[in-house]
Design a protein around this motif. Structure first.
Motif, PDB file in Angstrom:
ATOM      1  N   ILE A  75      -3.117  -3.468   9.221  1.00  0.00           N
ATOM      2  CA  ILE A  75      -4.480  -2.943   9.108  1.00  0.00           C
ATOM      3  C   ILE A  75      -4.517  -1.771   8.146  1.00  0.00           C
ATOM      4  CG2 ILE A  75      -6.317  -1.740  10.364  1.00  0.00           C
ATOM      5  CD1 ILE A  75      -5.610  -3.465  12.787  1.00  0.00           C
ATOM      6  N   TYR A  76      -3.513  -0.870   8.222  1.00  0.00           N
ATOM      7  CA  TYR A  76      -3.439   0.263   7.300  1.00  0.00           C
ATOM      8  C   TYR A  76      -3.410  -0.238   5.852  1.00  0.00           C
ATOM      9  CZ  TYR A  76      -1.931   2.973  11.415  1.00  0.00           C
ATOM     10  OH  TYR A  76      -1.847   3.578  12.636  1.00  0.00           O
ATOM     11  N   GLY A  77      -2.560  -1.235   5.612  1.00  0.00           N
ATOM     12  CA  GLY A  77      -2.414  -1.748   4.254  1.00  0.00           C
ATOM     13  C   GLY A  77      -3.677  -2.404   3.740  1.00  0.00           C
ATOM     14  N   ILE A  78      -4.304  -3.227   4.585  1.00  0.00           N
ATOM     15  CA  ILE A  78      -5.540  -3.900   4.180  1.00  0.00           C
ATOM     16  C   ILE A  78      -6.635  -2.870   3.925  1.00  0.00           C
ATOM     17  CG2 ILE A  78      -7.363  -5.454   4.960  1.00  0.00           C
ATOM     18  CD1 ILE A  78      -5.185  -6.999   6.494  1.00  0.00           C
ATOM     19  N   TYR A  79      -6.700  -1.853   4.779  1.00  0.00           N
ATOM     20  CA  TYR A  79      -7.701  -0.800   4.595  1.00  0.00           C
ATOM     21  C   TYR A  79      -7.524  -0.114   3.244  1.00  0.00           C
ATOM     22  CZ  TYR A  79      -9.804   3.812   4.893  1.00  0.00           C
ATOM     23  OH  TYR A  79     -10.511   4.953   4.612  1.00  0.00           O
ATOM     24  N   MET A  80      -6.291   0.276   2.916  1.00  0.00           N
ATOM     25  CA  MET A  80      -6.054   0.985   1.660  1.00  0.00           C
ATOM     26  C   MET A  80      -6.337   0.109   0.451  1.00  0.00           C
ATOM     27  SD  MET A  80      -2.830   3.538   2.347  1.00  0.00           S
ATOM     28  CE  MET A  80      -1.773   2.334   3.141  1.00  0.00           C
ATOM     29  N   VAL A  88       2.289  -1.689  -0.417  1.00  0.00           N
ATOM     30  CA  VAL A  88       2.353  -1.540   1.033  1.00  0.00           C
ATOM     31  C   VAL A  88       3.416  -2.459   1.625  1.00  0.00           C
ATOM     32  CG1 VAL A  88       1.073  -1.920   3.182  1.00  0.00           C
ATOM     33  CG2 VAL A  88      -0.022  -0.750   1.268  1.00  0.00           C
ATOM     34  N   SER A  89       3.490  -3.687   1.130  1.00  0.00           N
ATOM     35  CA  SER A  89       4.489  -4.633   1.626  1.00  0.00           C
ATOM     36  C   SER A  89       5.902  -4.126   1.382  1.00  0.00           C
ATOM     37  CB  SER A  89       4.300  -6.001   0.953  1.00  0.00           C
ATOM     38  OG  SER A  89       3.029  -6.543   1.253  1.00  0.00           O
ATOM     39  N   TYR A  90       6.177  -3.651   0.167  1.00  0.00           N
ATOM     40  CA  TYR A  90       7.498  -3.105  -0.129  1.00  0.00           C
ATOM     41  C   TYR A  90       7.820  -1.929   0.776  1.00  0.00           C
ATOM     42  CZ  TYR A  90       7.676  -5.805  -4.497  1.00  0.00           C
ATOM     43  OH  TYR A  90       7.713  -6.818  -5.426  1.00  0.00           O
ATOM     44  N   SER A  91       6.839  -1.066   0.965  1.00  0.00           N
ATOM     45  CA  SER A  91       7.055   0.129   1.777  1.00  0.00           C
ATOM     46  C   SER A  91       7.356  -0.228   3.227  1.00  0.00           C
ATOM     47  CB  SER A  91       5.827   1.038   1.713  1.00  0.00           C
ATOM     48  OG  SER A  91       5.561   1.448   0.391  1.00  0.00           O
ATOM     49  N   LEU A  92       6.553  -1.120   3.792  1.00  0.00           N
ATOM     50  CA  LEU A  92       6.741  -1.491   5.188  1.00  0.00           C
ATOM     51  C   LEU A  92       8.058  -2.208   5.417  1.00  0.00           C
ATOM     52  CD1 LEU A  92       3.161  -2.721   6.165  1.00  0.00           C
ATOM     53  CD2 LEU A  92       4.282  -0.600   6.819  1.00  0.00           C
ATOM     54  N   ALA A  97     -11.381  -5.590 -12.932  1.00  0.00           N
ATOM     55  CA  ALA A  97     -10.150  -4.815 -13.060  1.00  0.00           C
ATOM     56  C   ALA A  97      -9.914  -3.987 -11.798  1.00  0.00           C
ATOM     57  CB  ALA A  97     -10.219  -3.903 -14.285  1.00  0.00           C
ATOM     58  N   SER A  98     -10.986  -3.451 -11.220  1.00  0.00           N
ATOM     59  CA  SER A  98     -10.897  -2.673  -9.982  1.00  0.00           C
ATOM     60  C   SER A  98     -10.396  -3.530  -8.825  1.00  0.00           C
ATOM     61  CB  SER A  98     -12.264  -2.094  -9.640  1.00  0.00           C
ATOM     62  OG  SER A  98     -12.737  -1.249 -10.667  1.00  0.00           O
ATOM     63  N   LEU A  99     -10.858  -4.763  -8.751  1.00  0.00           N
ATOM     64  CA  LEU A  99     -10.387  -5.671  -7.700  1.00  0.00           C
ATOM     65  C   LEU A  99      -8.900  -5.974  -7.867  1.00  0.00           C
ATOM     66  CD1 LEU A  99     -13.392  -8.182  -7.545  1.00  0.00           C
ATOM     67  CD2 LEU A  99     -12.880  -6.288  -5.991  1.00  0.00           C
ATOM     68  N   GLY A 100      -8.442  -6.071  -9.107  1.00  0.00           N
ATOM     69  CA  GLY A 100      -7.018  -6.274  -9.347  1.00  0.00           C
ATOM     70  C   GLY A 100      -6.189  -5.082  -8.899  1.00  0.00           C
ATOM     71  N   ILE A 101      -6.695  -3.879  -9.145  1.00  0.00           N
ATOM     72  CA  ILE A 101      -6.013  -2.659  -8.707  1.00  0.00           C
ATOM     73  C   ILE A 101      -5.902  -2.641  -7.190  1.00  0.00           C
ATOM     74  CG2 ILE A 101      -6.209  -0.145  -8.571  1.00  0.00           C
ATOM     75  CD1 ILE A 101      -7.551  -0.257 -11.356  1.00  0.00           C
ATOM     76  N   GLY A 102      -6.996  -2.990  -6.505  1.00  0.00           N
ATOM     77  CA  GLY A 102      -6.968  -3.020  -5.046  1.00  0.00           C
ATOM     78  C   GLY A 102      -5.968  -4.031  -4.512  1.00  0.00           C
ATOM     79  N   ALA A 103      -5.889  -5.205  -5.135  1.00  0.00           N
ATOM     80  CA  ALA A 103      -4.950  -6.233  -4.689  1.00  0.00           C
ATOM     81  C   ALA A 103      -3.503  -5.768  -4.854  1.00  0.00           C
ATOM     82  CB  ALA A 103      -5.185  -7.519  -5.479  1.00  0.00           C
TER      83      ALA A 103
END
Length: 212
Positions: A155-160, A55-59, A43-49
């Motif tokens: 990189i910011y998005g992947i990091y978060m 991030v995509s919407y924001s950028l 479930a945690s991995l799903g939250i991270g994904a």
């Protein structure tokens, strides 16, 4: 040009945001207590994904608004700031849990969710959270400059996304420890209050930037 200051601000804001109790914490807590560590980790991995979705919407949204319609970006910034103020003042007033309040710790004879089910539950829980969408949009609007290369933004998005998954995987482990679970439940409201202060600061910065 060095982008370390920009990255460090994003990393700090994200750390406070991900540590603040909310829907994501609730689902990880429930899965860790009711179904065990393995289910909570997926479930945690799903939250991270799901963070990559925000991030995509924001950028994309910020890039289009800056290049095409500055007045619309200003309007969106004001709306986001007002929403952050609403969230911030509510978070600052967070109260300590009532004495004796505990999580449901009985799993009964329920069947364990599949890996796909656990992952999708985490993804949907975070992906449909409007608070997360507006938080990331506001964060990127305040911190990221128009000169920041797309590679750095990625990189910011992947990091978060990665750090979100790591954080909740750590919680999945800690929440299965009885003493730690009770401590987090009793002290978690302090994270909400700290998050409230950060949201108000971001909102103030947004309003100042919009009218400057």
């Amino acid at each position: 040009m060095s982008f370390w200051p920009e990255f460090l601000v994003i990393a700090a804001a994200h750390l406070l945001a991900v540590a603040s109790p909310g829907p994501d914490f609730a689902i990880v807590l429930r899965y860790a207590v009711r179904y065990g560590r393995k289910t909570a980790v997926y479930a945690s991995l799903g939250i991270g994904a799901a963070i990559l979705l925000h991030v995509s919407y924001s950028l994309i949204g910020i890039g289009v608004l800056i290049k095409t319609t500055p007045w619309l970006f200003q309007l969106l910034s004001v709306a986001a700031a007002l929403y952050l103020i609403y969230l911030g003042q509510g978070a600052i007033r967070a109260q300590a849990p009532k004495l004796g309040a505990t999580a449901d710790v009985t799993a009964g004879n329920e069947q364990l969710p599949s890996v796909k089910k656990a992952f999708s539950t985490g993804f949907i829980t975070n992906g449909l959270n409007p608070k997360a969408t507006l938080f990331f949009l506001s964060l990127f609007a305040v911190v990221i400059s128009a000169q920041t290369p797309l590679l750095f933004k990625a990189i910011y998005g992947i990091y978060m996304a990665a750090m979100t998954a790591v954080w909740f995987c750590m919680l999945s482990y800690l929440l299965t420890q009885q003493r730690v679970r009770h401590f987090l439940l009793s002290k978690g409201f302090w994270f909400d209050r700290l998050m409230g202060v950060l949201l108000l600061l971001l909102a103030g910065h947004l309003l100042i930037s919009s009218f400057s």
